[in-house]
Design an enzyme around this catalytic site. Structure first.
Site: not given
Ligand code: APR
Length: 339
Positions: A9, A33, A118, A120
């Site tokens: 994490d 985020d 994730g 996106y």
């Molecule tokens: N630690 C590491 N990686 C993580 C964690 C964590 N605690 N939580 C999620 N992830 C991973 C997800 O599994 C994914 O592989 O981070 C990667 C990116 O996923 P998202 O967080 O959904 O980010 P993204 O796809 O770039 O989308 C961004 O999502 O949360 C919102 O505000 C953010 O609008 C923005 C969008």
């Protein structure tokens, strides 16, 4: 190991900066985020409010507050729309701009999530490839001793692309043997890092791939097989290939400190992953790789998945250590380089 792929994490990682996959408002959201804002506490949001948002592909920096990191670098990945809207270029800029900001703030260690993979919707294998390639070339070309982590949250999500995964799986199936059926090296009791097997076998069982003349004394045998040490062979190969030291250890995903230890001690005994990492950096053939490994006291074996995956990449002529590590990670194997 300048580039490591780890399962964790990201809010738990103790390093100089962690990167947040944010949105253009920088006012928090879900996924990583949300986790980062929860971990940092409300002061992070207060500071983000002063930044005036962030354009896709760009990056902005704040303090880490309650997180175990000094800084949070907020970057905004592209939303995946099928791949023909410059998504790859925008995603590359996220990594480049975040790394540049980390460098500007004298960060020695940075942790990235797999941006855009994730919410996106960027296909995970492609998103991972962009991360590995962009960070890899930053570490290779920008003379930096930066340590970069790619933090994978849910292991199952990581894929290296079906074709490559299937190819490697087939190669393992074709070559894997449950037991050692290939011959062993002799156990050599000498100060030199011995090549050891756990069984004593008679001289006919010496590894035939080295065509070692069967001599009546182990000393002659040693002199035939190990006329130079691992470190001497490494330095000779670097010279023969006209490489700079830094080029070689960066291509091997090895940090400068370890390289200088190896360079200054002709009898240095590296770990197997370090020895193989240098063979990959030097783009050695399979036989030369086995020769170099033998000088460090190791052998490649078909009863070891890690070794077979290395053999797969060498046989394909793919010496990109960051791609090899991505595959090793996907197969739950140790990574190349040195910890
Ligand atoms: N630690 C590491 N990686 C993580 C964690 C964590 N605690 N939580 C999620 N992830 C991973 C997800 O599994 C994914 O592989 O981070 C990667 C990116 O996923 P998202 O967080 O959904 O980010 P993204 O796809 O770039 O989308 C961004 O999502 O949360 C919102 O505000 C953010 O609008 C923005 C969008």
């Amino acid at each position: 190991m300048p580039l490591q792929i780890i399962r964790n994490d990201i809010t738990k990682i103790e390093c100089d900066a962690i990167v947040n996959a944010a949105n253009e408002t920088l006012l928090g959201g879900g996924g990583v985020d949300g986790a980062i804002h929860r971990g940092a506490g409300k002061e992070l949001l207060e500071e983000c409010k002063t930044l005036g948002g962030c354009k896709t592909g760009k990056a902005k920096i704040t303090r880490g507050y309650k997180l175990p990191c000094k800084y949070v670098i907020h970057t905004v990945g592209p939303v995946w729309r099928g791949g023909s809207y410059d998504e790859r270029k925008q995603l590359e800029s996220c990594y480049k701009n975040s790394l540049a900001l980390a460098k500007e703030n004298n960060c020695e260690s940075v942790a990235f999530p797999i941006i855009s993979s994730g919410v996106y919707g960027y296909p995970m294998d492609e998103a991972m490839k962009v991360a590995v390639d962009t960070i890899g070339s930053f570490l290779l070309n920008i003379h930096d001793d930066m340590l970069v982590y790619i933090v994978v949250y849910n292991k199952t999500a990581v894929s290296i692309g079906n074709k490559l995964f299937t190819d490697i799986t087939e190669y393992i199936d074709d070559n894997y043997v449950a037991e050692h059926t290939d011959v062993y090296c002799y156990r050599m009791s000498m100060p030199y890092p011995g090549i050891a097997s756990d069984k004593d076998i008679d001289s006919d069982d010496i590894i035939d791939s080295y065509d070692i003349p069967i001599s009546d004394s182990i000393d002659d045998w040693v002199n035939n097989v190990i006329d130079e040490s691992f470190s001497e062979m490494l330095l000779r190969k670097i010279d023969e290939q006209g490489m700079k030291d830094s080029e070689c250890y960066k291509k091997a995903n090895i940090d400068r400190k370890l390289f200088s230890k190896i360079r200054s001690n002709p009898q240095y005994k590296p770990s197997k992953t370090t020895a193989i990492a240098f063979a990959i950096a030097l783009e050695l053939s399979l036989d030369e790789t086995k020769d170099m490994l033998m000088k460090a006291g190791y052998a490649l074996s078909h009863s070891n998945k890690f070794d077979i995956i290395i053999e797969y990449f060498i046989s394909k002529g793919n010496y990109n250590i960051f791609e090899i590590n991505e595959a090793l990670f996907a197969f739950d194997q140790s990574l190349l380089g040195a910890l």
